[in-house]
Write a protein that holds these residues in place. Structure first.
Motif, mmCIF file in Angstrom:
data_model
loop_
_atom_site.group_PDB
_atom_site.id
_atom_site.type_symbol
_atom_site.label_atom_id
_atom_site.label_comp_id
_atom_site.label_asym_id
_atom_site.label_seq_id
_atom_site.Cartn_x
_atom_site.Cartn_y
_atom_site.Cartn_z
ATOM 1 N N GLY A 269 2.867 -5.046 -3.846
ATOM 2 C CA GLY A 269 3.993 -4.365 -4.464
ATOM 3 C C GLY A 269 3.960 -4.582 -5.965
ATOM 4 O O GLY A 269 3.996 -5.722 -6.444
ATOM 5 N N PHE A 270 3.903 -3.509 -6.718
ATOM 6 C CA PHE A 270 3.784 -3.579 -8.181
ATOM 7 C C PHE A 270 5.167 -3.812 -8.792
ATOM 8 O O PHE A 270 6.122 -3.098 -8.486
ATOM 9 N N VAL B 101 -0.698 2.513 -1.367
ATOM 10 C CA VAL B 101 -0.106 1.355 -2.029
ATOM 11 C C VAL B 101 -0.516 1.369 -3.500
ATOM 12 O O VAL B 101 -1.482 2.028 -3.886
ATOM 13 N N TYR B 102 0.227 0.636 -4.308
ATOM 14 C CA TYR B 102 -0.086 0.589 -5.738
ATOM 15 C C TYR B 102 -1.368 -0.196 -5.977
ATOM 16 O O TYR B 102 -2.197 0.166 -6.809
ATOM 17 N N ASN C 175 -4.724 4.536 -4.081
ATOM 18 C CA ASN C 175 -5.166 3.298 -3.431
ATOM 19 C C ASN C 175 -4.538 3.210 -2.036
ATOM 20 O O ASN C 175 -3.370 3.566 -1.852
ATOM 21 N N VAL C 176 -5.318 2.741 -1.076
ATOM 22 C CA VAL C 176 -4.904 2.790 0.328
ATOM 23 C C VAL C 176 -5.038 1.406 0.963
ATOM 24 O O VAL C 176 -6.002 0.685 0.715
ATOM 25 N N PHE C 177 -4.059 1.082 1.809
ATOM 26 C CA PHE C 177 -4.139 -0.110 2.660
ATOM 27 C C PHE C 177 -4.281 0.348 4.100
ATOM 28 O O PHE C 177 -3.548 1.216 4.570
ATOM 29 N N THR C 178 -5.264 -0.225 4.816
ATOM 30 C CA THR C 178 -5.410 0.072 6.236
ATOM 31 C C THR C 178 -5.286 -1.207 7.052
ATOM 32 O O THR C 178 -5.996 -2.192 6.778
ATOM 33 N N PRO C 179 -4.405 -1.234 8.041
ATOM 34 C CA PRO C 179 -4.259 -2.431 8.871
ATOM 35 C C PRO C 179 -5.324 -2.535 9.946
ATOM 36 O O PRO C 179 -5.359 -3.527 10.676
ATOM 37 N N PHE C 180 -6.192 -1.512 10.048
ATOM 38 C CA PHE C 180 -7.182 -1.491 11.120
ATOM 39 C C PHE C 180 -8.485 -2.178 10.718
ATOM 40 O O PHE C 180 -9.406 -2.258 11.530
ATOM 41 N N ALA C 181 -8.555 -2.654 9.492
ATOM 42 C CA ALA C 181 -9.633 -3.556 9.060
ATOM 43 C C ALA C 181 -8.987 -4.924 8.857
ATOM 44 O O ALA C 181 -8.167 -5.101 7.956
ATOM 45 N N GLN C 182 -9.340 -5.888 9.696
ATOM 46 C CA GLN C 182 -8.671 -7.191 9.657
ATOM 47 C C GLN C 182 -9.677 -8.310 9.434
ATOM 48 O O GLN C 182 -10.769 -8.305 10.015
ATOM 49 N N LEU C 183 -9.283 -9.256 8.591
ATOM 50 C CA LEU C 183 -10.085 -10.445 8.327
ATOM 51 C C LEU C 183 -9.149 -11.635 8.183
ATOM 52 O O LEU C 183 -7.973 -11.494 7.840
ATOM 53 N N TYR C 184 -9.692 -12.802 8.442
ATOM 54 C CA TYR C 184 -9.000 -14.028 8.054
ATOM 55 C C TYR C 184 -9.306 -14.306 6.589
ATOM 56 O O TYR C 184 -10.406 -14.022 6.098
ATOM 57 N N ALA D 273 8.634 1.650 -14.925
ATOM 58 C CA ALA D 273 8.811 2.822 -14.055
ATOM 59 C C ALA D 273 8.970 2.431 -12.599
ATOM 60 O O ALA D 273 9.571 3.165 -11.815
ATOM 61 N N GLY D 274 8.437 1.277 -12.201
ATOM 62 C CA GLY D 274 8.554 0.831 -10.823
ATOM 63 C C GLY D 274 7.420 1.326 -9.950
ATOM 64 O O GLY D 274 6.564 2.108 -10.371
ATOM 65 N N ASP D 275 7.422 0.876 -8.714
ATOM 66 C CA ASP D 275 6.362 1.177 -7.762
ATOM 67 C C ASP D 275 6.775 2.361 -6.894
ATOM 68 O O ASP D 275 7.653 2.239 -6.040
ATOM 69 N N PRO D 276 6.150 3.531 -7.079
ATOM 70 C CA PRO D 276 6.527 4.698 -6.272
ATOM 71 C C PRO D 276 6.161 4.551 -4.802
ATOM 72 O O PRO D 276 6.666 5.303 -3.962
ATOM 73 N N CYS D 277 5.278 3.615 -4.487
ATOM 74 C CA CYS D 277 4.906 3.384 -3.092
ATOM 75 C C CYS D 277 5.951 2.537 -2.368
ATOM 76 O O CYS D 277 5.875 2.385 -1.146
ATOM 77 N N MET D 278 6.865 1.970 -3.107
ATOM 78 C CA MET D 278 7.930 1.167 -2.510
ATOM 79 C C MET D 278 9.250 1.928 -2.624
ATOM 80 O O MET D 278 9.291 3.103 -2.298
#
Length: 821
Positions: free
Chosen positions: A676-677, A707-708, A752-761, A797-802
């Motif tokens: 979150g920016f 996501v930002y 910019n993109v976040f995908t939850p289907f790629a997971q790592l520790y 300006a804030g984070d438009p993704c939030m």
């Protein structure tokens, strides 16, 4: 998730559900066959194929891909869901089994072994609902190699089992904690009741009743007696303020006569009067409402909420497909005193979409708003929409919304939305209510809602509208009140399963219109209303994994071994960037890893001093041969085998810049799920420390989204984009280099993109440690100052993704609701 114009559900739900179930089964079967044929052609490239199956779907899929389908002597034999008691004598060099269950595959494998075929372990099962296995003819199979391959497969299964056991243990522990908390709460409740009873039954409590009653009445009098209230207000706002309030109340009574749902229940009188006097120069907005046996009290509240609008240039178009004559009488009674209300009784019930289309035909405004027959508009809703149209030229506007149960004051779910985000919309109909769009835009996309998407007709409409819209504006205020009932979508999307099927159908139609090739559109497991798109990887290329390393060879080995053991993506290289290691074990580790992977693992030695994460990655990027760069920390461990595919499918798209993964702490809580920016004054990991099984705020941990920024602990980007923005800024040696990079990528026009289907520790900065020394603290402060100065405009300006109604000082989506202005 979707507009719920409840016009036909009682009569058609069952038949629609049956038809969609059958259509779903046919589509899924065809989709599986198409995806499998595509993979076979891409990876095996057979010159000819023979197919043994009952349905004929695979054969059709191969024909569409211009692959020769023969009846004998093929290069590849595909046996789909084999029902053969005995396989025929195989003339092909390779055989691919496609089975519904392991038992059938095991039986066929025995028959193939008798004909000299051995399992090809390099072929990994990638099917979603099918089991596949490739067998090759081998005259003298190398048993040691086969054993190694089987052991690797067993290792994968063991690790999956271990992960499942960890998750189950965590959930069991959480359940036990909840049970303990519940037990403590009940015990505390009993103690409180006991204490209360002892107080109430005491002699002193009974004797002091007259005094307490007198004090209570005095307090009530102080708060309500007009003279006391006047003096309190005068003290708070002054004489001028009192006069202004009096004037506003007088105007309010003229503008907003008494209603069952008064406007001042939602906003201050001063704001309502101010907006009513300051009308935006916007066109007429037609509010379309399909009615179907609407409860009278719900209808009264809806009518009040529309007539209470501070924006006056509207019309209410109500089309009635129900059998309750009193509904029409109530609306017509209102229409006699307000010419802006229009009513039409429909001759027949045309379904959710058809009835809405009748409302569109009745509308005369330049803009159209959708309102469900049992919901409520905030009195300022249309005013803010009209302002966005007048000042920003918006042709599509949507607002935040809140769900309520029963009384309007019983608010249950606050849905604070991001600005328009394509990947979010492809994952979930987050736009929903209130949505307003121009009639010209509606005509441009073909007009009307479509009956084949009943249940998700609004989702289909919004996808079509946003594809063509020139200016989409999001108003971050709760201006729509969505009534929740046990059978409604607002309460539980699972109550109407056909809505989910229709939504996936709408998404597939969207991709067809946009010319975006996809392998599958599926529902995210256990999260109805959220969808996963598997984009076809049309631009396959090498992934260069860049891993800066300084000692901590144990962590490095865990990281590298997990990459080679689990990754199913076929083309990658690992570049270890040596950074002034001192321990002999580290160099022995490098040597061993290079021996194990001589063709795809390289160790480069950086000549700089100290630790500069940006410089290390820039150095590695210059030596990378891949089309994709994957920045990866050495203290990570791969969890999901298809992690690279999940990231490449986004990174390959021209519109996308950086792609991030879901990173977990070793205790299976969230470390990273998008940044979150502007949060925590600069940037923060949202959902940090949430349990891995938690869906997140409004499901955000469950679906791919814009996501930002994302963390460089695991960040994929095309090499040409990396070079376009000149890589990481080496003046940010340790902190904020990844966020700065992501901001520059966004400024260059990418998403910019976040995908939850790629997971790592992620074991979070083990090799670097904490910034506790004076020198490190000084360096960190300088990086903070430089970051804030460079991106001051973007931070403001804030984070438009939030959403601006989230608390910027927290990472857990806590609310800090901004007042209406």
């Amino acid at each position: 998730m979707n507009g719920k114009h409840n016009c036909v559900e009682k009569r058609t739900d069952w038949s629609i559900s049956m038809e969609l179930d059958q259509e779903k089964q046919n589509q899924e079967a065809a989709e599986r066959c198409r995806a499998l044929a595509q993979r076979i052609v891409r990876e095996l490239a057979p010159r000819s194929v023979q197919v043994l199956e009952d349905s004929g779907l695979l054969e059709k899929a191969f024909c569409k891909m211009n692959t020769a389908v023969v009846q004998s002597a093929p290069e590849l034999l595909v046996v789909a869901d084999p029902q053969w008691v005995t396989l025929p004598a195989v003339q092909a060099e390779k055989v691919l089994l496609v089975c519904a269950e392991y038992a059938g595959m095991a039986d066929c494998a025995k028959q193939l072994a008798a004909q000299g075929f051995c399992r090809e372990l390099a072929w990994k099962d990638c099917g979603k609902e099918q089991l596949t296995a490739l067998f090759c003819r081998m005259d003298a199979p190398e048993l040691p190699e086969l054993e190694d391959g089987y052991e690797q497969q067993l290792d994968v299964l063991r690790e999956r089992t271990l992960l499942a056991e960890r998750t189950a243990a965590q959930q069991a522990a959480q359940l036990e904690r909840l049970r303990s908390d519940l037990s403590l709460s009940r015990s505390h409740e009993q103690e409180l009741e006991k204490t209360l009873n002892s107080v109430v039954n005491s002699t002193f409590w009974k004797a002091s009743w007259p005094l307490r009653y007198l004090v209570s009445k005095c307090r009530q009098l102080w708060r309500t007696f007009p003279l006391f209230v006047f003096f309190a207000t005068l003290r708070r706002v002054g004489f001028a303020g009192v006069m202004a309030q009096a004037k506003a109340k007088k105007e309010y009574k003229k503008l907003f006569p008494g209603k069952a749902m008064p406007a001042d229940r939602f906003a201050d009188v001063e704001l309502l009067v101010k907006q009513a006097a300051d009308q935006p120069a916007a066109p007429r907005i037609s509010i379309v409402v399909p009615l179907y046996n609407t409860p009278h009290d719900f209808l009264v509240e809806l009518l009040d909420s529309v007539q209470n609008q501070t924006y006056r240039n509207w019309e209410l178009c109500m089309v009635d497909a129900g059998q309750d004559a009193d509904v029409g009488a109530l609306v017509q009674e209102r229409a006699r005193t307000d010419s802006r209300i229009r009513y039409r009784k429909l001759d027949s019930n045309e379904g959710i979409a058809g009835n809405t289309n009748q409302g569109f035909a009745l509308a005369t405004g330049e803009y159209i708003a959708l309102l469900d027959h049992d919901d409520i508009l905030h009195p300022c809703a249309l005013w803010y929409v009209a302002e966005a149209i007048a000042k920003q030229g918006a042709d599509f506007v949507y607002t935040d919304e809140v769900t309520f149960e029963g009384d309007i004051d019983h608010l249950t779910v606050y849905h604070f939305k991001p600005d328009y985000m394509l990947d979010n919309l492809r994952s979930n109909n987050y736009i929903c209510h209130l949505s307003v769009f121009s009639a010209a835009l509606l005509a441009k996309v073909g007009g009307n809602e479509r009956a084949e998407f009943n249940g998700s007709q609004d989702y289909d409409l919004y996808l079509r509208l946003t594809e063509q819209a020139e200016k989409i504006v999001h108003i971050p205020h709760l201006l729509y009140y969505w009534r929740s009932s046990p059978a409604s979508v607002a309460s539980n999307i699972s109550a109407k399963t056909y809505c989910l099927e229709a939504a996936m159908k709408a998404l597939r139609a969207h991709y067809d219109r946009m010319g975006v090739p996809v392998d599958a559109v599926t529902m995210v497991p256990n999260t109805p209303g959220f969808y996963k798109t598997d984009y076809t990887i049309t631009k396959p290329g090498r992934v260069s994994v860049l891993i800066p390393s300084c000692d901590h060879s144990g962590d490095l080995r865990v990281c590298v071994e997990s990459i080679y053991r689990k990754t199913t993506y076929p083309d990658f290289e690992v570049i270890i960037i040596e950074n002034n290691s001192k321990e002999p074990a580290t160099f022995r580790c490098y040597e061993q890893l290079q021996k194990e992977h001589p063709d795809s693992l390289h160790v480069l030695t950086w000549q700089g001093t100290g630790f500069n994460y940006s410089a290390l990655n820039n150095f590695g990027a210059r030596a990378a041969t891949g089309e994709y760069l994957l920045l990866l920390n050495n203290d990570t461990e791969v969890i999901s085998p298809r992690w690279m595919e999940e990231m490449v499918m986004y990174a390959q798209q021209d519109r996308v810049g950086c792609v991030g993964a879901k990173l977990l702490y070793p205790d299976n809580t969230i470390q990273h799920a998008g940044i979150g920016f502007g949060f925590l004054t600069l940037a923060a990991h949202m959902h940090k420390n949430f349990p891995v099984g938690h869906p997140g705020y409004m499901g955000r941990l469950s679906y791919a989204q814009d996501v930002y920024a994302v963390t460089a602990a695991c960040l994929m980007v095309r090499k040409d984009v990396y070079e376009q923005v000149n890589g990481l800024d080496e003046s940010f040696a340790v902190a904020f280099n990844d966020v700065d990079f992501c901001v520059r990528v966004r400024e260059a026009g990418y998403t910019n993109v976040f995908t939850p289907f790629a997971q790592l520790y992620h074991y979070e900065s083990k090799s670097r440690g904490l910034d506790e020394s004076p020198a490190k603290r000084k360096r960190f402060a300088s990086e903070v100052e430089r970051f804030q100065k460079r991106w001051a405009k973007q931070l403001a300006a804030g984070d438009p993704c939030m959403n601006p109604n989230f608390d910027l000082m927290k990472e857990d989506f806590s609310f800090d609701i901004k007042p209406l202005e």
